[in-house]
Design a protein around this motif. Structure first.
Motif, short mmCIF file in Angstrom:
data_model
loop_
_atom_site.label_atom_id
_atom_site.label_comp_id
_atom_site.label_asym_id
_atom_site.label_seq_id
_atom_site.Cartn_x
_atom_site.Cartn_y
_atom_site.Cartn_z
N SER A 62 0.85 -1.19 0.00
CA SER A 62 0.00 0.00 0.00
C SER A 62 0.89 1.24 0.00
CB SER A 62 -0.92 0.01 1.22
OG SER A 62 -0.17 0.28 2.40
N LEU A 63 0.35 2.35 -0.47
CA LEU A 63 1.11 3.60 -0.49
C LEU A 63 1.55 3.98 0.92
CD1 LEU A 63 2.17 5.95 -2.16
CD2 LEU A 63 -0.03 7.08 -1.86
N LYS A 64 0.66 3.80 1.91
CA LYS A 64 1.02 4.12 3.29
C LYS A 64 2.18 3.24 3.77
CE LYS A 64 -2.23 5.51 6.19
NZ LYS A 64 -3.45 5.51 7.02
N LYS A 65 2.14 1.95 3.46
CA LYS A 65 3.19 1.03 3.89
C LYS A 65 4.51 1.34 3.18
CE LYS A 65 4.87 -2.84 5.69
NZ LYS A 65 4.99 -3.11 7.12
N ILE A 66 4.45 1.65 1.89
CA ILE A 66 5.67 1.90 1.13
C ILE A 66 6.40 3.13 1.66
CG2 ILE A 66 4.98 3.38 -0.81
CD1 ILE A 66 6.80 0.24 -1.52
N MET A 67 5.66 4.14 2.09
CA MET A 67 6.29 5.34 2.64
C MET A 67 7.07 4.98 3.91
SD MET A 67 5.64 7.46 0.38
CE MET A 67 6.20 9.00 1.04
N HIS A 68 6.49 4.14 4.76
CA HIS A 68 7.16 3.70 5.98
C HIS A 68 8.43 2.91 5.63
CE1 HIS A 68 7.60 2.17 10.05
NE2 HIS A 68 7.67 0.96 9.55
N LEU A 69 8.33 2.01 4.65
CA LEU A 69 9.49 1.19 4.27
C LEU A 69 10.58 2.02 3.59
CD1 LEU A 69 7.61 -1.97 2.95
CD2 LEU A 69 8.88 -1.75 5.10
N LEU A 70 10.20 3.04 2.83
CA LEU A 70 11.19 3.90 2.18
C LEU A 70 12.00 4.68 3.21
CD1 LEU A 70 9.19 5.23 -0.89
CD2 LEU A 70 11.24 3.78 -0.94
N VAL A 71 11.32 5.18 4.24
CA VAL A 71 12.02 5.91 5.30
C VAL A 71 13.03 5.00 6.00
CG1 VAL A 71 11.67 7.01 7.56
CG2 VAL A 71 10.20 7.61 5.65
N GLN A 72 12.71 3.72 6.09
CA GLN A 72 13.63 2.75 6.71
C GLN A 72 14.69 2.24 5.73
OE1 GLN A 72 10.90 -0.25 8.17
NE2 GLN A 72 10.83 0.73 10.17
N CYS A 73 14.67 2.73 4.48
CA CYS A 73 15.61 2.30 3.43
C CYS A 73 15.55 0.79 3.19
CB CYS A 73 17.03 2.74 3.75
SG CYS A 73 17.23 4.51 3.74
N ASN A 74 14.35 0.24 3.18
CA ASN A 74 14.15 -1.18 2.91
C ASN A 74 14.58 -1.48 1.48
OD1 ASN A 74 12.51 -3.47 1.74
ND2 ASN A 74 11.93 -3.66 3.90
N PRO A 75 15.56 -2.38 1.29
CA PRO A 75 16.10 -2.62 -0.06
C PRO A 75 15.08 -3.16 -1.06
CG PRO A 75 16.98 -4.21 1.52
CD PRO A 75 16.21 -3.20 2.31
N ASN A 76 14.08 -3.91 -0.59
CA ASN A 76 13.07 -4.43 -1.51
C ASN A 76 12.22 -3.34 -2.14
OD1 ASN A 76 13.81 -7.11 -1.16
ND2 ASN A 76 12.39 -7.41 0.53
N VAL A 77 12.04 -2.24 -1.43
CA VAL A 77 11.24 -1.15 -2.01
C VAL A 77 12.13 -0.08 -2.65
CG1 VAL A 77 9.26 -1.56 -0.53
CG2 VAL A 77 10.98 0.07 0.19
N ILE A 78 13.35 0.08 -2.17
CA ILE A 78 14.28 1.02 -2.79
C ILE A 78 14.55 0.60 -4.23
CG2 ILE A 78 16.67 1.88 -2.77
CD1 ILE A 78 15.02 3.16 -0.59
N GLU A 79 14.73 -0.71 -4.46
CA GLU A 79 15.01 -1.19 -5.82
C GLU A 79 13.88 -0.83 -6.78
OE1 GLU A 79 15.52 -5.46 -5.81
OE2 GLU A 79 13.38 -5.80 -5.76
N LEU A 80 12.67 -0.74 -6.27
CA LEU A 80 11.51 -0.45 -7.12
C LEU A 80 11.59 0.95 -7.73
CD1 LEU A 80 8.85 -1.70 -8.03
CD2 LEU A 80 7.81 -0.83 -5.94
N LEU A 81 12.28 1.87 -7.08
CA LEU A 81 12.38 3.24 -7.58
C LEU A 81 13.55 3.45 -8.54
CD1 LEU A 81 11.58 5.20 -4.31
CD2 LEU A 81 10.02 4.45 -6.11
N GLY A 82 14.43 2.44 -8.65
CA GLY A 82 15.60 2.62 -9.50
C GLY A 82 15.72 1.57 -10.60
N LEU A 83 14.61 1.03 -11.04
CA LEU A 83 14.65 0.01 -12.09
C LEU A 83 14.99 0.61 -13.44
CD1 LEU A 83 11.41 -2.02 -11.24
CD2 LEU A 83 13.78 -2.62 -10.69
N ARG A 84 15.49 -0.22 -14.33
CA ARG A 84 15.64 0.19 -15.73
C ARG A 84 14.24 0.39 -16.30
NH1 ARG A 84 19.91 -4.50 -17.16
NH2 ARG A 84 21.70 -3.54 -16.13
N PRO A 85 14.08 1.31 -17.23
CA PRO A 85 12.73 1.57 -17.77
C PRO A 85 12.01 0.32 -18.27
CG PRO A 85 14.26 3.24 -18.52
CD PRO A 85 15.08 2.20 -17.79
#
Length: 121
Positions: free
Chosen positions: A70-93
């Motif tokens: 969920s958007l709410k959960k992803i914001m919490h995980l991003l603040v914690q620098c969770n690698p599974n969600v960080i990778e989602l923002l830096g994928l190849r197109p």
């Protein structure tokens, strides 16, 4: 790589705003025998935001390696620098399976801000 189009089922259960490959595909280390990891973000329904329905944190259908936060959960995980969600923002197109126009604008703005910050260093 095994063919896995299970991510299309997501649209029947939630409103995704971003879906992409994770794991070995995202890192370029996948083999023909590798599983397919799919991660994404979905917009919480309005009744979750206003508090009339319990908040669901993620959608994880059985039978696939798919996790849609969920958007709410992803914001919490991003603040914690969770690698599974960080990778989602830096994928190849080509590794994004679905991305809304709003998400594209936000990601482009983040890249521009990062470029400006790097130029100041």
């Amino acid at each position: 790589m095994k063919e896995n189009n299970g991510y299309e089922e997501i649209f029947k259960h939630c409103e995704p705003i971003l879906i992409g490959y994770g794991g070995s595909i995202a890192y370029g280390t996948n083999l023909p025998t590798s599983d397919v990891d799919v991660r994404g973000i979905y917009m919480n329904p309005l009744d979750e935001f206003i508090g009339t329905k319990p908040v669901s944190e993620q959608y994880d259908p059985s039978g696939y390696d798919i996790t849609i936060y969920s958007l709410k959960k992803i914001m919490h995980l991003l603040v914690q620098c969770n690698p599974n969600v960080i990778e989602l923002l830096g994928l190849r197109p080509e590794h994004y399976l679905y991305k809304t126009a709003a998400v594209s604008l936000i990601m482009d703005a983040i890249i521009r801000i990062n470029d400006v910050l790097e130029s100041l260093i």
